[in-house]
Design a protein around this motif. Structure first.
Motif, PDB file in Angstrom:
ATOM      1  N   ALA B  46      59.205 -38.968  75.648  1.00 10.48           N
ATOM      2  CA  ALA B  46      58.413 -40.123  75.215  1.00 10.48           C
ATOM      3  C   ALA B  46      58.725 -41.346  76.065  1.00 10.48           C
ATOM      4  O   ALA B  46      57.856 -42.160  76.357  1.00 10.48           O
ATOM      5  N   LYS B  47      59.996 -41.460  76.498  1.00 12.19           N
ATOM      6  CA  LYS B  47      60.369 -42.609  77.318  1.00 12.19           C
ATOM      7  C   LYS B  47      59.778 -42.510  78.715  1.00 12.19           C
ATOM      8  O   LYS B  47      59.537 -43.521  79.375  1.00 12.19           O
ATOM      9  N   CYS B  53      50.376 -50.215  77.600  1.00 14.03           N
ATOM     10  CA  CYS B  53      50.264 -51.142  76.480  1.00 14.03           C
ATOM     11  C   CYS B  53      50.580 -50.481  75.135  1.00 14.03           C
ATOM     12  O   CYS B  53      49.981 -50.827  74.118  1.00 14.03           O
ATOM     13  N   GLY B  54      51.476 -49.506  75.143  1.00  8.12           N
ATOM     14  CA  GLY B  54      51.883 -48.899  73.885  1.00  8.12           C
ATOM     15  C   GLY B  54      50.971 -47.800  73.385  1.00  8.12           C
ATOM     16  O   GLY B  54      51.262 -47.141  72.403  1.00  8.12           O
TER      17      GLY B  54
END
Lengths: 166, 127
Positions: B46-47, B53-54
């Motif tokens: 996920a990182k 922008c999320g």
């Protein structure tokens, strides 16, 4: 070797490495960034030679503006990135053209300067001298430049608008 | 080559430029090195995704942009070329006086017509 010659060798080496990486890069965006290195080194060589105005124009226009135009142009393409799509299998022809350009340049430069160690007197205040020759002796060509820029601008507007309608 | 004394001051003035350039490169280099040394390194899937922008990233990294944005790059190049001519003009301005003002006025005036044309055609609107 004098300090100038050392500076020239370093700048020329970095510029050459940048140029080689430019044509071998697999990603066209990276190629455009390597172009920045090469053009900046050419500008720095002008500075070492004492051609201050030309040097900074090289950096402002080529590094600052032309590369921006290249990157904008790349963003317009659907360029697939990779060696296969960038290589158009014309190496023999490219080599021939490159050698012809090299031969032509070597001939012209040695014809103009000869091989001897010829010292030339360069003007001290290059920006002022360029200004004097433009605004006193070459006013008409200078104004003609604005028409060329105007034509380019109108052409770009027309193209951008036509593409949009389609 | 330049005469000996003026060449000396010329290269000395560029030594300052070189020093500023070296300091800038060093600053960035040290910052990156410090970040690598100090920051903890615990990668997760996920990182490692591209930050958009999320929101979960969509599509490929390469997307074709519209041709209308090209005009901004082009306008920049044209007015960059115009600005370059202002430097020798500024050096000669005092000596030539009104003649220089008129010459540069015509030059900028012609380019202003182009800008006016682009504006009237509506290509300057950012959408």
């Amino acid at each position: 070797m004098t300090g100038q010659e050392y500076a020239f060798v370093v700048l020329a080496l970095v510029g050459t490495v940048g140029a080689v990486r430019l044509v071998t890069a697999k990603n066209v965006v990276h190629a455009a960034l390597y172009l920045v290195v090469t053009l900046a080194m050419v500008g720095s060589i002008y500075l070492v030679l004492g051609a201050e105005f030309v040097g900074w124009v090289q950096i402002l226009i080529y590094v600052g503006a032309i590369v921006i135009l290249f990157l904008f142009g790349l963003m317009l393409t659907k360029a697939p990135i990779g060696r296969e799509s960038l290589d158009n299998q014309q190496r023999g022809l490219a080599l021939l053209v490159a050698l012809a350009v090299l031969a032509g340049l070597v001939f012209l430069i040695q014809d103009a300067f000869h091989w001897g160690d010829r010292k030339m007197n360069l003007v001290h205040n290059t920006t002022g001298e360029v200004g004097r020759s433009i605004f006193q002796h070459y006013v008409l060509p200078f104004e003609a430049v604005s028409f060329i820029l105007l034509a380019a601008l109108i052409g770009a507007v027309v193209l951008a608008r036509r593409e949009e309608r389609e | 080559m330049l005469s000996q004394a003026s060449a000396e001051t010329y290269y000395q003035s560029y030594a300052v430029v070189l020093a500023v350039l070296a300091a800038g490169v060093l600053l960035v280099g040290v910052a990156f090195l410090a970040a690598r040394l100090i920051a903890p390194h615990r990668p997760l899937p996920a990182k490692l995704t591209t930050y958009e922008c999320g929101i979960d990233p969509v599509g490929q990294g390469w997307s074709q942009s519209q041709v209308r944005y090209y005009i901004y790059g082009f306008l920049f190049v044209i007015f960059d070329v115009e600005a370059v001519f202002l430097f020798p003009w500024a050096r000669i301005f005092e000596r030539l006086g009104y003649q220089a003002v008129v010459e540069m006025g015509i030059f900028i005036g012609i380019l202003a017509v182009g800008l006016l044309y682009a504006w009237r055609k509506g290509v300057l609107k950012w959408v």
